[in-house]
Design a protein around this motif. Structure first.
Motif, PDB file in Angstrom:
ATOM      1  N   GLU A  24      52.078  39.870  39.024  1.00 48.22           N
ATOM      2  CA  GLU A  24      52.822  39.234  37.762  1.00 48.22           C
ATOM      3  C   GLU A  24      51.849  38.671  36.779  1.00 48.22           C
ATOM      4  OE1 GLU A  24      55.909  37.071  39.607  1.00 48.22           O
ATOM      5  OE2 GLU A  24      56.660  38.834  40.922  1.00 48.22           O
ATOM      6  N   CYS A  25      51.212  37.600  37.531  1.00 48.35           N
ATOM      7  CA  CYS A  25      50.448  36.643  36.331  1.00 48.35           C
ATOM      8  C   CYS A  25      49.291  37.347  35.581  1.00 48.35           C
ATOM      9  CB  CYS A  25      49.646  35.478  37.637  1.00 48.35           C
ATOM     10  SG  CYS A  25      50.752  34.385  37.882  1.00 48.35           S
ATOM     11  N   THR A  26      48.698  38.576  36.303  1.00 46.09           N
ATOM     12  CA  THR A  26      47.851  39.329  35.628  1.00 46.09           C
ATOM     13  C   THR A  26      48.660  40.135  34.295  1.00 46.09           C
ATOM     14  OG1 THR A  26      46.277  39.765  37.234  1.00 46.09           O
ATOM     15  CG2 THR A  26      46.381  41.363  35.813  1.00 46.09           C
ATOM     16  N   ALA A  27      49.761  40.693  34.874  1.00 50.76           N
ATOM     17  CA  ALA A  27      50.536  41.531  33.611  1.00 50.76           C
ATOM     18  C   ALA A  27      50.913  40.303  32.719  1.00 50.76           C
ATOM     19  CB  ALA A  27      51.654  41.968  34.530  1.00 50.76           C
ATOM     20  N   MET A  28      51.252  39.327  32.830  1.00 49.57           N
ATOM     21  CA  MET A  28      51.852  38.319  31.759  1.00 49.57           C
ATOM     22  C   MET A  28      50.599  37.750  31.044  1.00 49.57           C
ATOM     23  SD  MET A  28      54.681  36.104  33.604  1.00 49.57           S
ATOM     24  CE  MET A  28      53.640  35.323  35.036  1.00 49.57           C
ATOM     25  N   SER A  29      49.279  37.725  31.563  1.00 47.13           N
ATOM     26  CA  SER A  29      48.285  37.227  30.926  1.00 47.13           C
ATOM     27  C   SER A  29      47.793  38.285  29.961  1.00 47.13           C
ATOM     28  CB  SER A  29      47.229  36.730  31.870  1.00 47.13           C
ATOM     29  OG  SER A  29      47.435  35.809  32.619  1.00 47.13           O
ATOM     30  N   LEU A  30      47.635  39.427  30.483  1.00 45.14           N
ATOM     31  CA  LEU A  30      47.210  40.570  29.437  1.00 45.14           C
ATOM     32  C   LEU A  30      48.168  40.718  28.296  1.00 45.14           C
ATOM     33  CD1 LEU A  30      46.050  43.180  32.136  1.00 45.14           C
ATOM     34  CD2 LEU A  30      44.731  41.642  30.692  1.00 45.14           C
ATOM     35  N   GLY A  34      45.873  38.090  26.357  1.00 40.73           N
ATOM     36  CA  GLY A  34      44.648  38.730  26.247  1.00 40.73           C
ATOM     37  C   GLY A  34      43.780  38.885  27.756  1.00 40.73           C
ATOM     38  N   GLU A  35      42.551  39.705  27.501  1.00 42.61           N
ATOM     39  CA  GLU A  35      41.943  39.964  28.939  1.00 42.61           C
ATOM     40  C   GLU A  35      41.121  38.801  29.320  1.00 42.61           C
ATOM     41  OE1 GLU A  35      39.495  43.497  27.984  1.00 42.61           O
ATOM     42  OE2 GLU A  35      41.324  44.914  27.828  1.00 42.61           O
ATOM     43  N   GLN A  36      40.803  37.932  28.684  1.00 38.92           N
ATOM     44  CA  GLN A  36      40.016  36.847  28.898  1.00 38.92           C
ATOM     45  C   GLN A  36      40.757  35.596  28.743  1.00 38.92           C
ATOM     46  OE1 GLN A  36      35.984  38.190  27.738  1.00 38.92           O
ATOM     47  NE2 GLN A  36      35.292  37.510  29.845  1.00 38.92           N
ATOM     48  N   LEU A  37      40.837  34.444  29.605  1.00 31.51           N
ATOM     49  CA  LEU A  37      41.261  33.103  29.340  1.00 31.51           C
ATOM     50  C   LEU A  37      40.216  32.014  29.185  1.00 31.51           C
ATOM     51  CD1 LEU A  37      44.184  33.267  31.752  1.00 31.51           C
ATOM     52  CD2 LEU A  37      44.139  34.198  29.953  1.00 31.51           C
ATOM     53  N   ASP A  38      40.513  31.129  28.299  1.00 31.06           N
ATOM     54  CA  ASP A  38      39.561  29.909  28.503  1.00 31.06           C
ATOM     55  C   ASP A  38      39.961  28.961  29.726  1.00 31.06           C
ATOM     56  OD1 ASP A  38      38.235  30.642  26.119  1.00 31.06           O
ATOM     57  OD2 ASP A  38      39.823  30.039  24.533  1.00 31.06           O
ATOM     58  N   ILE A  39      41.129  28.741  29.729  1.00 30.41           N
ATOM     59  CA  ILE A  39      41.413  27.587  30.850  1.00 30.41           C
ATOM     60  C   ILE A  39      42.439  28.363  31.497  1.00 30.41           C
ATOM     61  CG2 ILE A  39      42.189  25.247  31.429  1.00 30.41           C
ATOM     62  CD1 ILE A  39      41.022  24.506  28.627  1.00 30.41           C
ATOM     63  N   HIS A  40      42.655  28.070  32.767  1.00 29.41           N
ATOM     64  CA  HIS A  40      43.730  28.669  33.661  1.00 29.41           C
ATOM     65  C   HIS A  40      44.047  27.233  34.677  1.00 29.41           C
ATOM     66  CE1 HIS A  40      46.199  30.727  36.505  1.00 29.41           C
ATOM     67  NE2 HIS A  40      46.063  31.994  36.000  1.00 29.41           N
ATOM     68  N   GLY A  41      45.089  26.927  34.696  1.00 29.09           N
ATOM     69  CA  GLY A  41      45.533  25.751  35.710  1.00 29.09           C
ATOM     70  C   GLY A  41      46.353  26.424  36.864  1.00 29.09           C
ATOM     71  N   GLY A  42      46.520  25.401  37.889  1.00 27.92           N
ATOM     72  CA  GLY A  42      47.459  25.603  38.810  1.00 27.92           C
ATOM     73  C   GLY A  42      47.237  24.514  40.033  1.00 27.92           C
ATOM     74  N   GLU A  54      44.112  37.157  41.632  1.00 24.46           N
ATOM     75  CA  GLU A  54      44.248  37.344  40.392  1.00 24.46           C
ATOM     76  C   GLU A  54      42.971  37.641  39.588  1.00 24.46           C
ATOM     77  OE1 GLU A  54      46.271  34.790  36.830  1.00 24.46           O
ATOM     78  OE2 GLU A  54      46.406  34.050  38.821  1.00 24.46           O
ATOM     79  N   ILE A  55      41.896  37.045  40.042  1.00 31.79           N
ATOM     80  CA  ILE A  55      40.632  37.232  39.261  1.00 31.79           C
ATOM     81  C   ILE A  55      40.321  38.784  39.731  1.00 31.79           C
ATOM     82  CG2 ILE A  55      38.281  36.606  39.689  1.00 31.79           C
ATOM     83  CD1 ILE A  55      38.941  33.835  40.212  1.00 31.79           C
ATOM     84  N   ALA A  56      40.537  39.186  40.883  1.00 33.94           N
ATOM     85  CA  ALA A  56      39.938  40.408  41.596  1.00 33.94           C
ATOM     86  C   ALA A  56      40.598  41.554  40.778  1.00 33.94           C
ATOM     87  CB  ALA A  56      39.925  40.389  43.089  1.00 33.94           C
ATOM     88  N   GLN A  57      41.884  41.559  40.666  1.00 32.55           N
ATOM     89  CA  GLN A  57      42.571  42.696  40.011  1.00 32.55           C
ATOM     90  C   GLN A  57      42.441  42.600  38.584  1.00 32.55           C
ATOM     91  OE1 GLN A  57      46.336  41.514  41.898  1.00 32.55           O
ATOM     92  NE2 GLN A  57      46.887  40.060  39.951  1.00 32.55           N
ATOM     93  N   SER A  58      42.416  41.223  38.096  1.00 31.61           N
ATOM     94  CA  SER A  58      42.230  41.316  36.319  1.00 31.61           C
ATOM     95  C   SER A  58      40.917  41.919  36.140  1.00 31.61           C
ATOM     96  CB  SER A  58      42.357  39.914  35.858  1.00 31.61           C
ATOM     97  OG  SER A  58      43.691  39.296  36.214  1.00 31.61           O
ATOM     98  N   ALA A  60      39.062  43.925  37.738  1.00 33.31           N
ATOM     99  CA  ALA A  60      38.920  45.207  38.300  1.00 33.31           C
ATOM    100  C   ALA A  60      39.662  45.970  37.043  1.00 33.31           C
ATOM    101  CB  ALA A  60      39.374  45.654  39.608  1.00 33.31           C
ATOM    102  N   PHE A  61      40.703  45.614  36.502  1.00 32.85           N
ATOM    103  CA  PHE A  61      41.558  46.535  35.801  1.00 32.85           C
ATOM    104  C   PHE A  61      40.787  46.583  34.302  1.00 32.85           C
ATOM    105  CE2 PHE A  61      44.848  46.702  32.327  1.00 32.85           C
ATOM    106  CZ  PHE A  61      45.233  48.216  32.936  1.00 32.85           C
ATOM    107  N   THR A  62      40.273  45.377  33.804  1.00 34.18           N
ATOM    108  CA  THR A  62      39.688  45.111  32.482  1.00 34.18           C
ATOM    109  C   THR A  62      38.230  45.557  32.431  1.00 34.18           C
ATOM    110  OG1 THR A  62      39.053  43.031  32.422  1.00 34.18           O
ATOM    111  CG2 THR A  62      41.567  43.405  31.875  1.00 34.18           C
ATOM    112  N   GLY A  63      37.518  45.441  33.559  1.00 31.97           N
ATOM    113  CA  GLY A  63      36.149  45.331  33.573  1.00 31.97           C
ATOM    114  C   GLY A  63      35.384  44.401  32.769  1.00 31.97           C
TER     115      GLY A  63
END
Length: 277
Positions: A24-30, A34-42, A54-58, A60-63
């Motif tokens: 879900e987070c990858t889908a919303m971020s994309l 966009g494909e890369q973020l400057d800052i990700h919190g949590g 989230e890192i692995a799937q994003s 892998a999908f965008t390259g």
């Protein structure tokens, strides 16, 4: 995730399955960032497995790497021994907290601990922060001194260095309180404090501080203000008459009810400080 009976599923090399909730987070971020973020919190509790997935799937999908340039994982807010959680039913809402403490006190409370560290919330802690913020507000009271201004450069440098060091807000706040002490010292010495006060306001604003007076949940102290003024004036007259024991008795009695006085070159000023009585 392996599909359970009755769940929507898709065929895969490993059998029928469905995406995990991390997608879900990858889908919303994309979609929105966009494909890369400057800052990700949590929260720190999301490092594994959520953010790692989230890192692995994003990627892998965008390259494209990295998915996020900076990760900021905050410590958990606790109430007693447990994490504050809606599921546990041990929440203190923002509205509830603001009914008793100022926004500045809550900000200083949260920022007094590094964002990566856990923080234990309590009423005693919030009340102590309200009193601490009052010290900053007190340093900003008007002054007509015309002497040489204080040097504020060291405090600005300390504040910036702390914020540059992984947002070390505890050290940044310490610089603010040291600047407030310098303002009080300079005022007592007859120096001009206008520049230092402007610096305190500016640095505080970076942390979201407004220095507005606390709005308590009761207006009883406002109704008592004329009587407090009368007692303050009576104390001044007793001091002029060198009846210091009686003057101190008035001061101590008011302090027991949350009224704190300070004798300055411009006269006696008083403040009502919630949590003192």
């Amino acid at each position: 995730k392996g599909a359970k009976a009755g769940e929507p599923s898709w065929e895969s090399p490993w059998g029928p399955g469905r995406p995990g909730w991390h997608i879900e987070c990858t889908a919303m971020s994309l979609e929105h960032l966009g494909e890369q973020l400057d800052i990700h919190g949590g929260g720190q509790d999301l490092v594994f497995p959520h953010h790692e997935n989230e890192i692995a799937q994003s990627e892998a999908f965008t390259g494209r790497k990295p998915f996020s340039r900076y990760w900021m994982h905050n410590g958990l807010l606790q109430l007693g021994a447990d994490k504050m959680s809606k599921s546990l039913g041990n929440l203190v809402s923002v509205e509830e907290a603001l009914a008793n403490y100022s926004a500045d006190a809550l900000r200083v409370y949260f920022l007094s601990s590094h964002y990566r560290s856990p923080l234990n919330y309590s009423d005693d802690g919030a009340a102590a922060m309200e009193r601490s913020v009052d010290r900053l507000r007190h340093a900003l009271r008007p002054s007509d001194n015309t002497g040489e201004p204080s040097d504020v450069a060291p405090f600005k440098a300390r504040f910036r260095a702390a914020m540059d060091e992984d947002l070390n807000t505890p050290q940044a706040i310490a610089a603010l309180f040291d600047l407030a002490r310098e303002i009080n010292r300079a005022r007592d010495a007859g120096a001009s404090v206008v520049v230092a006060q402007d610096t305190l306001r500016y640095l505080g604003s970076i942390l979201g501080l407004t220095f507005k007076e606390a709005q308590t949940s009761t207006d009883d102290h406002l109704a008592a203000a004329p009587f407090i003024e009368m007692l303050v004036e009576t104390r001044q007259e007793l001091r002029k008459a060198k009846q210091f024991a009686l003057a101190d008795q008035i001061r101590d009695s008011l302090a027991q009810h949350g009224v704190v006085m300070e004798d300055t070159s411009q006269g006696t000023v008083w403040q009502y400080q919630p949590g003192e009585h």
